[in-house]
Design a protein around this motif. Sequence first.
Motif, PDB file in Angstrom:
ATOM      1  N   ALA A  54      -8.431   1.742   2.490  1.00  0.00           N
ATOM      2  CA  ALA A  54      -8.628   0.883   3.673  1.00  0.00           C
ATOM      3  C   ALA A  54      -8.450  -0.612   3.384  1.00  0.00           C
ATOM      4  O   ALA A  54      -7.741  -1.304   4.138  1.00  0.00           O
ATOM      5  CB  ALA A  54     -10.007   1.146   4.282  1.00  0.00           C
ATOM      6  N   PRO A  55      -9.053  -1.183   2.319  1.00  0.00           N
ATOM      7  CA  PRO A  55      -8.854  -2.614   2.065  1.00  0.00           C
ATOM      8  C   PRO A  55      -7.400  -2.966   1.794  1.00  0.00           C
ATOM      9  O   PRO A  55      -6.948  -4.071   2.118  1.00  0.00           O
ATOM     10  CB  PRO A  55      -9.716  -2.879   0.818  1.00  0.00           C
ATOM     11  CG  PRO A  55     -10.702  -1.786   0.781  1.00  0.00           C
ATOM     12  CD  PRO A  55     -10.004  -0.592   1.358  1.00  0.00           C
ATOM     13  N   ARG A  56      -6.653  -2.016   1.207  1.00  0.00           N
ATOM     14  CA  ARG A  56      -5.247  -2.290   0.882  1.00  0.00           C
ATOM     15  C   ARG A  56      -4.352  -2.306   2.111  1.00  0.00           C
ATOM     16  O   ARG A  56      -3.269  -2.876   2.072  1.00  0.00           O
ATOM     17  CB  ARG A  56      -4.728  -1.252  -0.113  1.00  0.00           C
ATOM     18  CG  ARG A  56      -4.932  -1.639  -1.571  1.00  0.00           C
ATOM     19  CD  ARG A  56      -6.345  -1.546  -2.002  1.00  0.00           C
ATOM     20  NE  ARG A  56      -6.644  -2.341  -3.199  1.00  0.00           N
ATOM     21  CZ  ARG A  56      -7.846  -2.464  -3.705  1.00  0.00           C
ATOM     22  NH1 ARG A  56      -8.885  -1.853  -3.145  1.00  0.00           N
ATOM     23  NH2 ARG A  56      -8.063  -3.210  -4.765  1.00  0.00           N
ATOM     24  N   CYS A  57      -4.800  -1.711   3.209  1.00  0.00           N
ATOM     25  CA  CYS A  57      -3.991  -1.746   4.425  1.00  0.00           C
ATOM     26  C   CYS A  57      -4.280  -2.999   5.250  1.00  0.00           C
ATOM     27  O   CYS A  57      -3.571  -3.294   6.202  1.00  0.00           O
ATOM     28  CB  CYS A  57      -4.222  -0.492   5.275  1.00  0.00           C
ATOM     29  SG  CYS A  57      -5.774  -0.477   6.187  1.00  0.00           S
ATOM     30  N   LEU A 104     -15.247  -4.601   1.358  1.00  0.00           N
ATOM     31  CA  LEU A 104     -14.847  -3.230   1.032  1.00  0.00           C
ATOM     32  C   LEU A 104     -14.422  -3.111  -0.431  1.00  0.00           C
ATOM     33  O   LEU A 104     -14.753  -2.135  -1.108  1.00  0.00           O
ATOM     34  CB  LEU A 104     -13.700  -2.787   1.951  1.00  0.00           C
ATOM     35  CG  LEU A 104     -14.048  -2.623   3.433  1.00  0.00           C
ATOM     36  CD1 LEU A 104     -12.800  -2.317   4.245  1.00  0.00           C
ATOM     37  CD2 LEU A 104     -15.080  -1.522   3.631  1.00  0.00           C
ATOM     38  N   CYS A 105     -13.693  -4.125  -0.923  1.00  0.00           N
ATOM     39  CA  CYS A 105     -13.245  -4.111  -2.317  1.00  0.00           C
ATOM     40  C   CYS A 105     -14.423  -4.175  -3.286  1.00  0.00           C
ATOM     41  O   CYS A 105     -14.448  -3.477  -4.303  1.00  0.00           O
ATOM     42  CB  CYS A 105     -12.296  -5.285  -2.584  1.00  0.00           C
ATOM     43  SG  CYS A 105     -10.660  -5.113  -1.842  1.00  0.00           S
ATOM     44  N   ASN A 150     -15.172   7.733  -0.543  1.00  0.00           N
ATOM     45  CA  ASN A 150     -15.087   6.430  -1.205  1.00  0.00           C
ATOM     46  C   ASN A 150     -13.637   6.000  -1.417  1.00  0.00           C
ATOM     47  O   ASN A 150     -13.295   4.826  -1.251  1.00  0.00           O
ATOM     48  CB  ASN A 150     -15.818   6.471  -2.549  1.00  0.00           C
ATOM     49  CG  ASN A 150     -17.323   6.538  -2.387  1.00  0.00           C
ATOM     50  OD1 ASN A 150     -17.857   6.224  -1.331  1.00  0.00           O
ATOM     51  ND2 ASN A 150     -18.015   6.956  -3.434  1.00  0.00           N
ATOM     52  N   TYR A 151     -12.794   6.958  -1.781  1.00  0.00           N
ATOM     53  CA  TYR A 151     -11.392   6.634  -2.045  1.00  0.00           C
ATOM     54  C   TYR A 151     -10.688   6.151  -0.776  1.00  0.00           C
ATOM     55  O   TYR A 151      -9.963   5.153  -0.795  1.00  0.00           O
ATOM     56  CB  TYR A 151     -10.668   7.863  -2.610  1.00  0.00           C
ATOM     57  CG  TYR A 151      -9.285   7.554  -3.139  1.00  0.00           C
ATOM     58  CD1 TYR A 151      -9.117   7.074  -4.433  1.00  0.00           C
ATOM     59  CD2 TYR A 151      -8.157   7.729  -2.352  1.00  0.00           C
ATOM     60  CE1 TYR A 151      -7.857   6.779  -4.922  1.00  0.00           C
ATOM     61  CE2 TYR A 151      -6.894   7.433  -2.823  1.00  0.00           C
ATOM     62  CZ  TYR A 151      -6.750   6.961  -4.119  1.00  0.00           C
ATOM     63  OH  TYR A 151      -5.496   6.656  -4.594  1.00  0.00           O
ATOM     64  N   ILE A 168      -4.145  12.090   1.335  1.00  0.00           N
ATOM     65  CA  ILE A 168      -4.196  10.959   0.405  1.00  0.00           C
ATOM     66  C   ILE A 168      -2.788  10.558  -0.030  1.00  0.00           C
ATOM     67  O   ILE A 168      -2.434   9.366  -0.032  1.00  0.00           O
ATOM     68  CB  ILE A 168      -5.045  11.299  -0.834  1.00  0.00           C
ATOM     69  CG1 ILE A 168      -6.524  11.419  -0.476  1.00  0.00           C
ATOM     70  CG2 ILE A 168      -4.860  10.246  -1.924  1.00  0.00           C
ATOM     71  CD1 ILE A 168      -7.164  10.126  -0.042  1.00  0.00           C
ATOM     72  N   GLN A 169      -1.966  11.544  -0.385  1.00  0.00           N
ATOM     73  CA  GLN A 169      -0.616  11.235  -0.861  1.00  0.00           C
ATOM     74  C   GLN A 169       0.236  10.611   0.240  1.00  0.00           C
ATOM     75  O   GLN A 169       1.018   9.679  -0.021  1.00  0.00           O
ATOM     76  CB  GLN A 169       0.066  12.516  -1.385  1.00  0.00           C
ATOM     77  CG  GLN A 169      -0.632  13.165  -2.563  1.00  0.00           C
ATOM     78  CD  GLN A 169      -1.023  12.178  -3.632  1.00  0.00           C
ATOM     79  OE1 GLN A 169      -0.183  11.448  -4.166  1.00  0.00           O
ATOM     80  NE2 GLN A 169      -2.298  12.130  -3.967  1.00  0.00           N
ATOM     81  N   VAL A 170       0.082  11.088   1.455  1.00  0.00           N
ATOM     82  CA  VAL A 170       0.832  10.505   2.586  1.00  0.00           C
ATOM     83  C   VAL A 170       0.428   9.047   2.800  1.00  0.00           C
ATOM     84  O   VAL A 170       1.285   8.164   2.978  1.00  0.00           O
ATOM     85  CB  VAL A 170       0.594  11.320   3.874  1.00  0.00           C
ATOM     86  CG1 VAL A 170       1.159  10.581   5.095  1.00  0.00           C
ATOM     87  CG2 VAL A 170       1.237  12.703   3.758  1.00  0.00           C
ATOM     88  N   LEU A 171      -0.882   8.773   2.756  1.00  0.00           N
ATOM     89  CA  LEU A 171      -1.373   7.406   2.960  1.00  0.00           C
ATOM     90  C   LEU A 171      -0.913   6.479   1.832  1.00  0.00           C
ATOM     91  O   LEU A 171      -0.493   5.343   2.085  1.00  0.00           O
ATOM     92  CB  LEU A 171      -2.900   7.408   3.050  1.00  0.00           C
ATOM     93  CG  LEU A 171      -3.513   8.033   4.304  1.00  0.00           C
ATOM     94  CD1 LEU A 171      -5.030   8.082   4.199  1.00  0.00           C
ATOM     95  CD2 LEU A 171      -3.105   7.253   5.547  1.00  0.00           C
ATOM     96  N   VAL A 172      -0.985   6.962   0.590  1.00  0.00           N
ATOM     97  CA  VAL A 172      -0.571   6.140  -0.555  1.00  0.00           C
ATOM     98  C   VAL A 172       0.907   5.799  -0.471  1.00  0.00           C
ATOM     99  O   VAL A 172       1.311   4.638  -0.652  1.00  0.00           O
ATOM    100  CB  VAL A 172      -0.882   6.867  -1.885  1.00  0.00           C
ATOM    101  CG1 VAL A 172      -0.205   6.158  -3.063  1.00  0.00           C
ATOM    102  CG2 VAL A 172      -2.379   6.931  -2.116  1.00  0.00           C
ATOM    103  N   VAL A 173       1.736   6.799  -0.195  1.00  0.00           N
ATOM    104  CA  VAL A 173       3.183   6.563  -0.080  1.00  0.00           C
ATOM    105  C   VAL A 173       3.479   5.603   1.071  1.00  0.00           C
ATOM    106  O   VAL A 173       4.323   4.697   0.945  1.00  0.00           O
ATOM    107  CB  VAL A 173       3.937   7.897   0.130  1.00  0.00           C
ATOM    108  CG1 VAL A 173       5.401   7.645   0.479  1.00  0.00           C
ATOM    109  CG2 VAL A 173       3.837   8.761  -1.117  1.00  0.00           C
ATOM    110  N   LEU A 174       2.775   5.768   2.198  1.00  0.00           N
ATOM    111  CA  LEU A 174       2.980   4.900   3.359  1.00  0.00           C
ATOM    112  C   LEU A 174       2.639   3.446   3.030  1.00  0.00           C
ATOM    113  O   LEU A 174       3.426   2.530   3.305  1.00  0.00           O
ATOM    114  CB  LEU A 174       2.123   5.385   4.528  1.00  0.00           C
ATOM    115  CG  LEU A 174       2.165   4.524   5.809  1.00  0.00           C
ATOM    116  CD1 LEU A 174       3.573   4.500   6.390  1.00  0.00           C
ATOM    117  CD2 LEU A 174       1.168   5.049   6.842  1.00  0.00           C
ATOM    118  N   PHE A 175       1.472   3.220   2.411  1.00  0.00           N
ATOM    119  CA  PHE A 175       1.047   1.860   2.083  1.00  0.00           C
ATOM    120  C   PHE A 175       1.957   1.237   1.020  1.00  0.00           C
ATOM    121  O   PHE A 175       2.271   0.043   1.084  1.00  0.00           O
ATOM    122  CB  PHE A 175      -0.404   1.854   1.592  1.00  0.00           C
ATOM    123  CG  PHE A 175      -1.403   2.178   2.664  1.00  0.00           C
ATOM    124  CD1 PHE A 175      -1.150   1.875   3.991  1.00  0.00           C
ATOM    125  CD2 PHE A 175      -2.603   2.809   2.353  1.00  0.00           C
ATOM    126  CE1 PHE A 175      -2.062   2.190   4.987  1.00  0.00           C
ATOM    127  CE2 PHE A 175      -3.523   3.122   3.342  1.00  0.00           C
ATOM    128  CZ  PHE A 175      -3.254   2.810   4.667  1.00  0.00           C
TER     129      PHE A 175
END
Length: 310
Positions: free
Chosen positions: A274-277, A238-239, A267-268, A24-31
């Motif tokens: 996913a919608p944010r990417c 998705l949102c 869900n997270y 989760i942290q890797v994906l959040v930082v990447l986005f």
Amino acid sequence: MAVNSSETDFESSQGKVGARFIIIQVLVVLFLWIDLLLIITFCMRAFFYTNMRYILFAVTLLSDSLFLLVSDILFILIGFNLNIQTRLCAMLYIISSQANFVTIVTLTSMVLERYVAICLPLRHAELCSTRNTLLLILIINGLSSLPCIIFLSIFFASATRNFYTQVKGCHWQIFVMHEWQNHLKSAINQFYFLVIGIIIVVCYFKIMKVAKAASGESRKSTWKGLRTIILHALQLLLCVIQLWCTFVESVVFKINISLFINVRYFNYVTFILAPRCLSPLIYGVRDETFLQAFKHYVLCGLCKKAMNLF
């Protein structure tokens, strides 16, 4: 043997939670990093300031970044069972709710902008002017504030003064003082979903009609706009589903804690990350003008010689 088996299950569970947390942290930082680069690209070109499509895209990037940051803080608090004061939790909830609805309403506005550009091309410059864009942003923030204002106003009217200093787990359900608040929250979310769904369907069929009648370059441009609306529809779906996840999680929580953790993680990733990417994909990669500007500044940041490539 039973003790060893229990310890093994506990360690396996802890390892699974730790692995998920890292992912989760890797994906959040990447986005967040991608969104930051896209926002910098928008700020570096004056051309983007005068185009409603790119201004709304920048608004979406800002709201997505803010929502990702706050939702990740809440994810960490819940994941590690950390408690905070209720008033601080209320602030986080307000920011999260506002940013989430800003993204949803802005995406709907971008669908309408594509409809005007394709179906009413002669009036596009008039309707989508910079002045109207700024007015639209004010309307977007106003509409996005309503659900949170309605929900929390009931809480503020019902809660005692001591409640704000209590230390609790930060979740939206701590603001539910009456059972009918859940029904009101559900009704508001469904109303937004209904209105957004009608707008997307109407715009889709209107543009489809124009696409069938168009020819040559006009037809190609129209079909590209139609594909953009389809991507927006998927992103919005998705949102909006994310708005219902809290109700599913509250039911699962009463059944099984382990299942609740798995559902919450799913869900997270599916309805928040996913919608944010998709936002960078729709306008950051598919839009040729923005893509070229993005490549220019990214390459210049890595290598000074890249200045001559664009």
